[in-house]
Design a protein around this motif. Structure first.
Motif, short mmCIF file in Angstrom:
data_model
loop_
_atom_site.label_atom_id
_atom_site.label_comp_id
_atom_site.label_asym_id
_atom_site.label_seq_id
_atom_site.Cartn_x
_atom_site.Cartn_y
_atom_site.Cartn_z
N GLY A 172 0.80 -1.23 0.00
CA GLY A 172 0.00 0.00 0.00
C GLY A 172 0.83 1.27 0.00
O GLY A 172 0.28 2.37 -0.19
N ALA A 173 2.13 1.14 0.22
CA ALA A 173 2.96 2.34 0.31
C ALA A 173 2.99 3.10 -1.01
O ALA A 173 2.85 4.33 -1.05
CB ALA A 173 4.38 1.97 0.74
N VAL A 174 3.15 2.34 -2.13
CA VAL A 174 3.21 2.98 -3.44
C VAL A 174 1.86 3.64 -3.73
O VAL A 174 1.79 4.77 -4.22
CB VAL A 174 3.57 1.94 -4.53
CG1 VAL A 174 3.48 2.57 -5.91
CG2 VAL A 174 4.98 1.39 -4.30
N GLU A 175 0.80 2.90 -3.42
CA GLU A 175 -0.54 3.41 -3.69
C GLU A 175 -0.81 4.73 -2.96
O GLU A 175 -1.41 5.66 -3.50
CB GLU A 175 -1.62 2.37 -3.28
CG GLU A 175 -1.91 1.36 -4.37
CD GLU A 175 -1.92 2.02 -5.76
OE1 GLU A 175 -2.80 2.87 -6.03
OE2 GLU A 175 -1.03 1.70 -6.58
N GLN A 176 -0.33 4.76 -1.71
CA GLN A 176 -0.53 5.97 -0.88
C GLN A 176 0.04 7.20 -1.59
O GLN A 176 -0.62 8.23 -1.70
CB GLN A 176 0.17 5.75 0.47
CG GLN A 176 -0.11 6.82 1.50
CD GLN A 176 0.77 6.65 2.75
OE1 GLN A 176 1.55 5.69 2.86
NE2 GLN A 176 0.64 7.57 3.69
N LEU A 177 1.25 7.05 -2.13
CA LEU A 177 1.90 8.19 -2.79
C LEU A 177 1.28 8.45 -4.16
O LEU A 177 1.15 9.60 -4.60
CB LEU A 177 3.41 7.93 -2.92
CG LEU A 177 4.27 9.16 -3.15
CD1 LEU A 177 4.16 10.14 -1.99
CD2 LEU A 177 5.74 8.78 -3.34
N ARG A 178 0.88 7.34 -4.83
CA ARG A 178 0.29 7.49 -6.17
C ARG A 178 -1.01 8.31 -6.10
O ARG A 178 -1.30 9.12 -7.00
CB ARG A 178 0.02 6.11 -6.79
CG ARG A 178 -0.07 6.17 -8.33
CD ARG A 178 -0.46 4.83 -8.91
NE ARG A 178 0.57 3.79 -8.78
CZ ARG A 178 1.64 3.69 -9.55
NH1 ARG A 178 1.87 4.58 -10.49
NH2 ARG A 178 2.49 2.70 -9.40
#
Ligand SMILES: Nc1nc2c(ncn2[C@@H]2O[C@H](COP(=O)(O)OP(=O)(O)OP(=O)(O)O)[C@@H](O)[C@H]2O)c(=O)[nH]1
Ligand SMILES: [Mg+2]
Length: 369
Positions: free
Chosen positions: A217-223
Motif C-alpha cells: 500500500g505504500a506505493v498506492e498511498q503516494l500514487r
C-alpha cells in the motif's frame, strides 16, 4: 615582665611551683594538656604545661627583695606564649565561624535541592534528555543562582539561552529532497504536503520517486497524491531503476524521494537504503522524526540515522504531544538544522517552516511561566 613555663601533673603542683618560683603576685596566663613522650607510644603520661608571669621577681631570702631583668629565657618563653595564644584564637575563630555557617548552609542546600527537584520533575515531564537536565544544573551553579532565584523564570532563561545557542533552522532550496526515518513518522504525508504546496502554490514542476516497495500500500498511498496533484511518480526497485527515474524527472524543478520506514536498530536495512541514496547525486536528506517518540529512542534515531548522511531534520506529530523536550534534545546530539515541523494530518496546511521562535514556543508552551 617575667614569664615561665611549668610541666606539672596537676594545677595544685603548678600553683605551688609558681608561688615558690615567681612569688605571690604571679598570674597564670595559659595552660594546656600535653602528653609526655613514651616508648613507641607506651607509657605516655598526661601532663599540664602551665605558663605563669609576674611583673617582678621576688626572691625571699634574708629579707632582701631582689629584682632581676628579663633574661633570654623569658624572652623566648614570651614569644612562645604569644604564638600559642594567637594559634588558639585563630582555631577558636574558625570553629565559631564554622558553627555559624553550617546550619545556614545546610538549610540553603536543602531548599535549593527542593526547588531543583520541582524543576527537574518539570524537565522530565517535558521529556528532556538527562544531558539537558545536567546542563541545567551546571547552568545554575555557574551563574551562582541563589535559592530564592531557582524558579521557573531561571528555567525559562536557561531554555531560551540554549535555544539561541544550539537550535539551528535552515530551509535549503535544493532540487532533490530525500526523506528517511523510522516507520510511520509521517514521511509520505510530509512529501504530500510539500508536493502540494510547491506545485499548487509555488507553481513548481514537482516529480515523486518512491523506493518503498516493501510495505503493502505504500506505493498506492503516494500514487493517490500524485494523481490528485497531477504530477509524475516513479517507482524504483533497484539501482538501475533509480538512475532511469532520475533521468525521466530531469525536467522537474523539485524531486521528492520517499523511502521505506526502517527501524533505527536494523543496521542492515539502513545500509541497503543508503546504497539507493548513493545513486542520487545532489540531494538534501531529511531525517523525519516524530515528537511523540520518547527521548531515549529519539536520541538513538538521531544517532543511528547518521549513517544515511542526513543534513536536516523534520519534526512531525507536534500536535500529538505536550512534551517537546525532543526539540532541544536533538541539538545536544546533532548539529543538523531543522527545516519543517508537521502539526497535523491535513495536506498541505499542517506543515510549517521551522523558526527558532516557533520551536521555542512549542517547547516552553504558554502556561509554564
Ligand atoms: N497527528 C499527526 N499525524 C500525522 C502527522 N504526520 C503524519 N501523520 C499521520 O501518521 C500516519 C503515518 O503517516 P505516513 O506519512 O504514512 O508515515 P510514513 O513515515 O510514511 O510511514 P511508513 O511509510 O510506513 O514508514 C498517517 O496516519 C498520517 O496521517 C502529523 O504531523 N500529525
Ligand atoms: Mg510512507
Amino acid at each position: 615582665m617575667i614569664i615561665r613555663n611549668y610541666l606539672v601533673n596537676d594545677m595544685y603542683e603548678a600553683m605551688m611551683k609558681i608561688k615558690q618560683d615567681l612569688g605571690n603576685n604571679a598570674v597564670i596566663v595559659s595552660k594546656r594538656n600535653v602528653r609526655q613522650k613514651g616508648f613507641f607510644g607506651f607509657f605516655r603520661r598526661r601532663l599540664i604545661e602551665v605558663t605563669a608571669a609576674t611583673e617582678s621577681l621576688e626572691i625571699q631570702g634574708k629579707g632582701i627583695r631582689k629584682r632581676t631583668d628579663e633574661s633570654e629565657e623569658t624572652k623566648i618563653a614570651a614569644e612562645k606564649m604569644t604564638q600559642g595564644i594567637r594559634d588558639e584564637v585563630r582555631e577558636l575563630r574558625e570553629i565559631v565561624k564554622g558553627l555559624a555557617e553550617k546550619p545556614e548552609r545546610e538549610v540553603r542546600q536543602k531548599q535549593v535541592t527542593d526547588a531543583n527537584k520541582d524543576l527537574h520533575d518539570m524537565l522530565i515531564e517535558m521529556d528532556f534528555n538527562k544531558k539537558v537536565i545536567d546542563d541545567f544544573d551546571t547552568y545554575c551553579s555557574v551563574k551562582k543562582i541563589d535559592r530564592e532565584d531557582v524558579n521557573r523564570i531561571v528555567l525559562y532563561e536557561f531554555l531560551k539561552d540554549r535555544f539561541n545557542e544550539k537550535v539551528k533552522v535552515d530551509l535549503p532550496r535544493g532540487r532533490t529532497m530525500v526523506f528517511v526515518g523510522p516507520t510511520g513518522v509521517g514521511k509520505t504525508t510530509t512529501i504530500a504536503k510539500i508536493a502540494s504546496s510547491e506545485s499548487l502554490i509555488h507553481q513548481k514542476k514537482v516529480g515523486l520517486i518512491t523506493i518503498d516497495t516493501y510495505r503493502i500500500g505504500a506505493v498506492e498511498q503516494l500514487r493517490i497524491y500524485a494523481n490528485i496533484l497531477d504530477i509524475p511518480i516513479e517507482v524504483v526497485a533497484n539501482h538501475e531503476e533509480m538512475r532511469r527515474a532520475m533521468e525521466r524527472l530531469d525536467d522537474c524543478d523539485l524531486i521528492l524521494v520517499d523511502t521505506t520506514g526502517r527501524s533505527h536498530k536494523n543496521e542492515r536495512q539502513l545500509d541497503e537504503m543508503k546504497k539507493y541514496l548513493d545513486d542520487i547525486e545532489e540531494k538534501n536528506v531529511y531525517c523525519v522524526a516524530s515528537m511523540t517518540t520518547k527521548n531515549s529512542d529519539f536520541i538513538r534515531i538521531v544517532k543511528s540515522y547518521e549513517c544515511m548522511d542526513y543534513d536536516h531534520f523534520i519534526f512531525t506529530k507536534m500536535d500529538e504531544t505536550q512534551s517537546y523536550g525532543n526539540i532541544l534534545n536533538a541539538f545536544y546530539f546533532s548539529e543538523k538544522p531543522v527545516s519543517y515541523i508537521s502539526v497535523g494530518q491535513v495536506v498541505p496546511d499542517d506543515m510549517k517552516i521551522a523558526t527558532k521562535e516557533l520551536l521555542f514556543k512549542y517547547a516552553w508552551g504558554e502556561s509554564k511561566i
